[in-house]
Structure formats: C-alpha cells, structure tokens
Write a protein that holds these residues in place. Structure first.
Motif, mmCIF file in Angstrom:
data_model
loop_
_atom_site.group_PDB
_atom_site.id
_atom_site.type_symbol
_atom_site.label_atom_id
_atom_site.label_comp_id
_atom_site.label_asym_id
_atom_site.label_seq_id
_atom_site.Cartn_x
_atom_site.Cartn_y
_atom_site.Cartn_z
ATOM 1 N N UNK A 21 -14.226 3.945 18.700
ATOM 2 C CA UNK A 21 -14.439 2.729 17.904
ATOM 3 C C UNK A 21 -13.627 2.789 16.615
ATOM 4 N N UNK A 22 -13.631 3.951 15.973
ATOM 5 C CA UNK A 22 -12.880 4.107 14.730
ATOM 6 C C UNK A 22 -11.384 3.988 14.971
ATOM 7 N N UNK A 23 -10.923 4.599 16.069
ATOM 8 C CA UNK A 23 -9.491 4.511 16.372
ATOM 9 C C UNK A 23 -9.092 3.068 16.645
ATOM 10 N N UNK A 24 -9.971 2.351 17.332
ATOM 11 C CA UNK A 24 -9.676 0.931 17.592
ATOM 12 C C UNK A 24 -9.604 0.153 16.282
ATOM 13 N N UNK A 25 -10.471 0.548 15.348
ATOM 14 C CA UNK A 25 -10.474 -0.106 14.030
ATOM 15 C C UNK A 25 -9.129 0.126 13.328
ATOM 16 N N UNK A 26 -8.603 1.335 13.429
ATOM 17 C CA UNK A 26 -7.295 1.619 12.822
ATOM 18 C C UNK A 26 -6.212 0.777 13.497
ATOM 19 N N UNK A 27 -6.274 0.706 14.830
ATOM 20 C CA UNK A 27 -5.269 -0.070 15.570
ATOM 21 C C UNK A 27 -5.315 -1.544 15.174
ATOM 22 N N UNK A 28 -6.490 -2.015 14.783
ATOM 23 C CA UNK A 28 -6.651 -3.425 14.408
ATOM 24 C C UNK A 28 -6.380 -3.664 12.921
ATOM 25 N N UNK A 29 -5.989 -2.623 12.187
ATOM 26 C CA UNK A 29 -5.863 -2.745 10.726
ATOM 27 C C UNK A 29 -4.448 -3.086 10.286
ATOM 28 N N UNK A 30 -4.395 -3.649 9.104
ATOM 29 C CA UNK A 30 -3.122 -4.029 8.503
ATOM 30 C C UNK A 30 -3.075 -3.467 7.077
ATOM 31 N N UNK A 31 -2.007 -2.747 6.767
ATOM 32 C CA UNK A 31 -1.870 -2.103 5.455
ATOM 33 C C UNK A 31 -0.553 -2.538 4.818
ATOM 34 N N UNK A 32 -0.623 -2.905 3.551
ATOM 35 C CA UNK A 32 0.570 -3.266 2.784
ATOM 36 C C UNK A 32 0.982 -2.070 1.936
ATOM 37 N N UNK A 33 2.207 -1.596 2.132
ATOM 38 C CA UNK A 33 2.733 -0.459 1.376
ATOM 39 C C UNK A 33 3.871 -0.975 0.504
ATOM 40 N N UNK A 34 3.716 -0.820 -0.806
ATOM 41 C CA UNK A 34 4.766 -1.271 -1.715
ATOM 42 C C UNK A 34 5.561 -0.052 -2.162
ATOM 43 N N UNK A 35 6.810 0.015 -1.689
ATOM 44 C CA UNK A 35 7.680 1.150 -2.017
ATOM 45 C C UNK A 35 7.895 2.045 -0.813
ATOM 46 N N UNK A 36 9.149 2.286 -0.459
ATOM 47 C CA UNK A 36 9.472 3.155 0.679
ATOM 48 C C UNK A 36 10.249 4.367 0.181
ATOM 49 N N UNK A 37 9.800 4.923 -0.944
ATOM 50 C CA UNK A 37 10.470 6.081 -1.532
ATOM 51 C C UNK A 37 9.684 7.359 -1.305
ATOM 52 N N UNK A 38 9.533 8.134 -2.381
ATOM 53 C CA UNK A 38 8.900 9.458 -2.268
ATOM 54 C C UNK A 38 7.474 9.401 -1.767
ATOM 55 N N UNK A 39 6.684 8.466 -2.261
ATOM 56 C CA UNK A 39 5.290 8.332 -1.817
ATOM 57 C C UNK A 39 5.206 7.466 -0.565
ATOM 58 N N UNK A 40 5.984 6.392 -0.541
ATOM 59 C CA UNK A 40 5.945 5.471 0.594
ATOM 60 C C UNK A 40 6.366 6.140 1.900
ATOM 61 N N UNK A 41 7.223 7.171 1.804
ATOM 62 C CA UNK A 41 7.637 7.876 3.029
ATOM 63 C C UNK A 41 6.449 8.527 3.724
ATOM 64 N N UNK A 42 5.756 9.493 3.070
ATOM 65 C CA UNK A 42 4.625 10.113 3.773
ATOM 66 C C UNK A 42 3.498 9.136 4.065
ATOM 67 N N UNK A 43 3.255 8.185 3.182
ATOM 68 C CA UNK A 43 2.183 7.215 3.436
ATOM 69 C C UNK A 43 2.479 6.461 4.729
ATOM 70 N N UNK A 44 3.698 5.898 4.834
ATOM 71 C CA UNK A 44 4.011 5.086 6.017
ATOM 72 C C UNK A 44 4.110 5.937 7.274
ATOM 73 N N UNK A 53 -2.399 -0.148 13.142
ATOM 74 C CA UNK A 53 -1.676 -1.054 14.030
ATOM 75 C C UNK A 53 -0.548 -1.840 13.403
ATOM 76 N N UNK A 54 -0.689 -2.161 12.115
ATOM 77 C CA UNK A 54 0.273 -3.088 11.503
ATOM 78 C C UNK A 54 0.547 -2.663 10.062
ATOM 79 N N UNK A 55 1.775 -2.309 9.792
ATOM 80 C CA UNK A 55 2.182 -1.976 8.429
ATOM 81 C C UNK A 55 3.162 -3.024 7.926
ATOM 82 N N UNK A 56 2.986 -3.402 6.670
ATOM 83 C CA UNK A 56 3.986 -4.224 6.001
ATOM 84 C C UNK A 56 4.553 -3.323 4.908
ATOM 85 N N UNK A 57 5.841 -3.053 5.006
ATOM 86 C CA UNK A 57 6.473 -2.087 4.108
ATOM 87 C C UNK A 57 7.546 -2.794 3.293
ATOM 88 N N UNK A 58 7.351 -2.774 1.983
ATOM 89 C CA UNK A 58 8.244 -3.544 1.124
ATOM 90 C C UNK A 58 9.036 -2.649 0.182
#
Ligand SMILES: [Zn+2]
Length: 257
Positions: A21-44, A53-58
């Motif tokens: 159930x928890x894994x399905x919740x992650x698959x259904x989730x959407x996360x906005x990540x601002x920055x694809x640098x030093x922190x945004x790399x490991x986060x994304x 399931x869905x990342x928006x990376x800016x």
C-alpha cells in the motif's frame, strides 16, 4: 503493481511501514524539486529509484565543469547541456517508469504556484534565499509540505515545514531578514559528499511525508558538520512577527487584495 514493480521495490515493500500500500502511495505521488544541482541530484535520483511516480524537476542553469565534482546527476559528456534535461536523462536510465517533467527555464509566478499546488511535497534544492522565500510563501498559500536543504563548505542543514498545520513555523521564521545573502559554493567551496548527505536526508524525509510515517524534521532544524561528523537538531519556534506566516503578515496580504 505488476510483477516487475513488486520485484523492483521488494526491499521497501518488505518494510512494515511501507508494504504494498505504501509503495503504491509513492507510485501515485508527485514531487516538485527546485534545483538539479548538488542537492537536487541525490534527491531526484533517490526519489526516482524509490518509485515516486512523478517528479517535476526545475533548473534553468547549464552543466559546468566545476559542477561535476558534486552534482552527480550530470555526466562529463553533458557539460554545456541544460541541467534539467541532463538530470532527466540519467533519471530515465535509473527508472524508466518514473515520469520526470524537466523544466529547463525559470519557473516563477503563477506557473510555479500551480506546480507547488499540484505537488504532494516541494523540495528546495536551490542555493539562494530569494527562491527559498518564494517557495516558502507559495507553500504557505497552498499548504504543501516543504523540505528545505542547504550545504556549503563542510556544513549542511535540513528542515521541513508543514504549513497546513497552523502551529508550524515557516522558513522565514528562521530567516526573517529578506535582505540576507546566501554564501555561495563558488566563493566558499563545498566538499563533494556533503551535498549527498544532505540531499539524501531530504529524499528520506520526503518519502516519510509521502508515506505518512512521519515528518520528523517538521519545525526542527537538523544541522550536520562534516568536519566533526556531528549532527545537531534545534527546535524552531514560530516567530509571532514573521513577515510571511504571522497574523500581521496574513492581514497585510488580505489588505493588498
Ligand atoms: Zn514564519
């Protein structure tokens, strides 16, 4: 979930706090990540691998050779390429079934607000205060959980804000002065794995929020010193005269309308 997904996420599904159930919740989730640098790399990279399931990376910056020492989502061959596109390429190789929307221009105004509103969690991987103050105000307006990280030299910090909970402090309770200037890694330097430590903590906190198993850094500033290898957490009080979240601030906003 199909059999491939059950296999891919089996080590998380095994955890009683996650399960199918928890894994399905992650698959259904959407996360906005601002920055694809030093922190945004490991986060994304961790959120992609873990099955969000869905990342928006800016990020509207381009990959520079001096980034490669710590911004591990970028490869040498991508020097000069837009960071959002460069990171999305690698994320697609890690987990082709995670949807990654790469936004390679400056995301601001109503468009940013819409993305903040659509996200289940907003992760701040920027390197400057104006962006953080903007994200703070927007998450206050939408009630979206906000996980912020920073790393420079040998020190880093992580903090979470849950604006939907009235008693929660906000980012500007921590930094009330809008004219504050962030020290930059370009000027001050940063040791490579430090951004991995802090970014990984942000990714873990994000998963915990999505799973509803806790947001244990809510209103607590967790600081790490990579020289002494010590962690320290301090509780952040809500600032009654905070320019962003206090009664007077919301009255001011109401008066502007
Ligand atoms: Zn505040």
């Amino acid at each position: 979930m199909d059999t491939d997904q059950l296999e891919r996420y089996s080590r998380q599904i095994r955890l009683p706090q996650i399960g199918e159930a928890g894994q399905q919740r992650l698959l259904d989730s959407r996360v906005l990540i601002i920055g694809a640098g030093g922190l945004g790399s490991p986060v994304s990279m961790y959120l992609t691998a873990a099955g969000v399931g869905h990342l928006v990376l800016s990020d509207y910056d381009r990959v520079d050779e001096s980034n490669l020492q710590r911004q591990i989502a970028h490869r040498h061959e991508n020097i000069g390429k837009l960071k959002a596109d460069s990171a999305a390429e690698l994320l697609g190789e890690i987990n082709p079934r995670t949807r990654v929307d790469a936004i390679n221009y400056e995301l601001d105004g109503d468009e940013l607000l819409e993305h903040v509103d659509l996200a289940d969690v907003v992760v701040d991987c920027t390197d400057n205060f104006p962006s953080r103050f903007t994200l703070n105000r927007m998450t206050l307006a939408t009630g979206t959980p906000f996980v912020s990280g920073a790393a420079i030299r040998w020190q880093g910090q992580v903090v979470t804000f849950l604006p939907a909970e009235g008693a929660s402090p906000c980012y500007q309770c921590l930094y009330p002065d809008e004219s504050v200037e962030a020290a930059t890694c370009a000027a001050e330097g940063v040791v490579a794995p430090l951004v991995g430590v802090i970014g990984s903590m942000q990714a873990l906190e994000t998963l915990n929020i999505l799973l509803g198993v806790g947001a244990h850094l809510a209103g607590r500033l967790l600081m790490f010193d990579g020289m002494t290898m010590e962690w320290e957490a301090i509780k952040l009080p809500k600032n009654p005269s905070c320019p962003a979240c206090s009664q007077t601030a919301s009255e001011g906003t109401a008066a502007e309308r």
